[in-house]
Design a protein around this motif. Structure first.
Motif, PDB file in Angstrom:
ATOM      1  N   ASN A  19       7.554 -83.292  37.943  1.00  0.00           N
ATOM      2  CA  ASN A  19       8.988 -82.967  38.003  1.00  0.00           C
ATOM      3  C   ASN A  19       9.311 -82.097  39.215  1.00  0.00           C
ATOM      4  O   ASN A  19      10.350 -82.299  39.853  1.00  0.00           O
ATOM      5  CB  ASN A  19       9.438 -82.286  36.713  1.00  0.00           C
ATOM      6  CG  ASN A  19       9.554 -83.248  35.557  1.00  0.00           C
ATOM      7  OD1 ASN A  19       9.833 -84.425  35.745  1.00  0.00           O
ATOM      8  ND2 ASN A  19       9.312 -82.761  34.350  1.00  0.00           N
ATOM      9  N   ASN A  20       8.431 -81.154  39.543  1.00  0.00           N
ATOM     10  CA  ASN A  20       8.640 -80.331  40.744  1.00  0.00           C
ATOM     11  C   ASN A  20       8.589 -81.193  42.005  1.00  0.00           C
ATOM     12  O   ASN A  20       9.407 -81.027  42.913  1.00  0.00           O
ATOM     13  CB  ASN A  20       7.599 -79.213  40.825  1.00  0.00           C
ATOM     14  CG  ASN A  20       7.831 -78.121  39.799  1.00  0.00           C
ATOM     15  OD1 ASN A  20       8.933 -77.978  39.274  1.00  0.00           O
ATOM     16  ND2 ASN A  20       6.784 -77.362  39.507  1.00  0.00           N
TER      17      ASN A  20
ATOM     18  N   GLU B 276       4.999 -81.125  34.583  1.00  0.00           N
ATOM     19  CA  GLU B 276       5.729 -80.098  35.346  1.00  0.00           C
ATOM     20  C   GLU B 276       5.534 -80.277  36.848  1.00  0.00           C
ATOM     21  O   GLU B 276       6.493 -80.188  37.621  1.00  0.00           O
ATOM     22  CB  GLU B 276       5.260 -78.707  34.924  1.00  0.00           C
ATOM     23  CG  GLU B 276       6.012 -77.585  35.612  1.00  0.00           C
ATOM     24  CD  GLU B 276       5.526 -76.219  35.156  1.00  0.00           C
ATOM     25  OE1 GLU B 276       5.572 -75.300  35.994  1.00  0.00           O
ATOM     26  OE2 GLU B 276       5.101 -76.075  33.998  1.00  0.00           O
TER      27      GLU B 276
END
Length: 177
Positions: free
Chosen positions: A77-78, A74
């Motif tokens: 991806n951010n 996560e």
């Protein structure tokens, strides 16, 4: 004999200390001579100044991108989305500079400065793309990407970043805003 040599060195040292005239440099206050062209003399001076200031602001902002070898999917991806945002901004800046160059195509200095700012933007885009490559390698668990300190993937990231920073400093130093 040894005493004579020691006393000779001591006496020479004392003589130099007593005789030497210590001079101090006093700085003279003069106005610095501009190195290069004055941006205010350009046809689109306010526009190009705004583009350059935006570029400097964006450069100051994207040093906060944090990519670690133990980042979660996560977080990676951010970070990738943040990189995409910066890349879009720099691409928009390049297209604005292309339009600026067409608008002031009769002024060689305007076109030159716009091309130089585009060069910086392209350097930063290449660095950001290399960071995205690193994130993709971390997401796919490539073996050499996990050990970031010894990874060859960081060399182009820093190369293009440094290249853009050098050109940014050149413009800051050479041009008078």
């Amino acid at each position: 004999m040894k005493k004579k040599v020691v006393s000779l060195f001591i006496s020479i040292f004392i003589i130099f200390m007593c005789i030497s005239n210590i001079t101090y440099a006093i700085p003279t206050e003069t106005n610095p001579i501009p190195l290069g062209p004055n941006v205010k003399d350009l046809q689109g001076s306010s526009e190009i100044t705004n583009y350059f200031q935006d570029l400097k602001r964006m450069r100051a902002n994207f040093i906060t991108i944090d990519i670690k070898s133990n980042s979660t999917t996560e977080e990676l991806n951010n970070s990738s989305n943040v990189l995409d945002t910066y890349i879009e901004y720099f691409n928009q800046l390049i297209s604005d500079l292309d339009a600026y160059s067409l608008k002031y195509k009769d002024s060689a200095l305007d076109v030159t400065l716009a091309n130089q700012i585009s060069f910086i933007s392209n350097s930063y885009i290449m660095s950001l793309n290399e960071q995205k490559n690193l994130i993709n390698a971390l997401l796919t668990n490539e073996t050499d990407s996990r050990n970031l300190f010894y990874s060859n993937r960081l060399v182009p990231v820093y190369y293009f970043l440094t290249l853009g920073d050098q050109m940014l400093t050149y413009i800051d130093t050479y041009y008078t805003f």
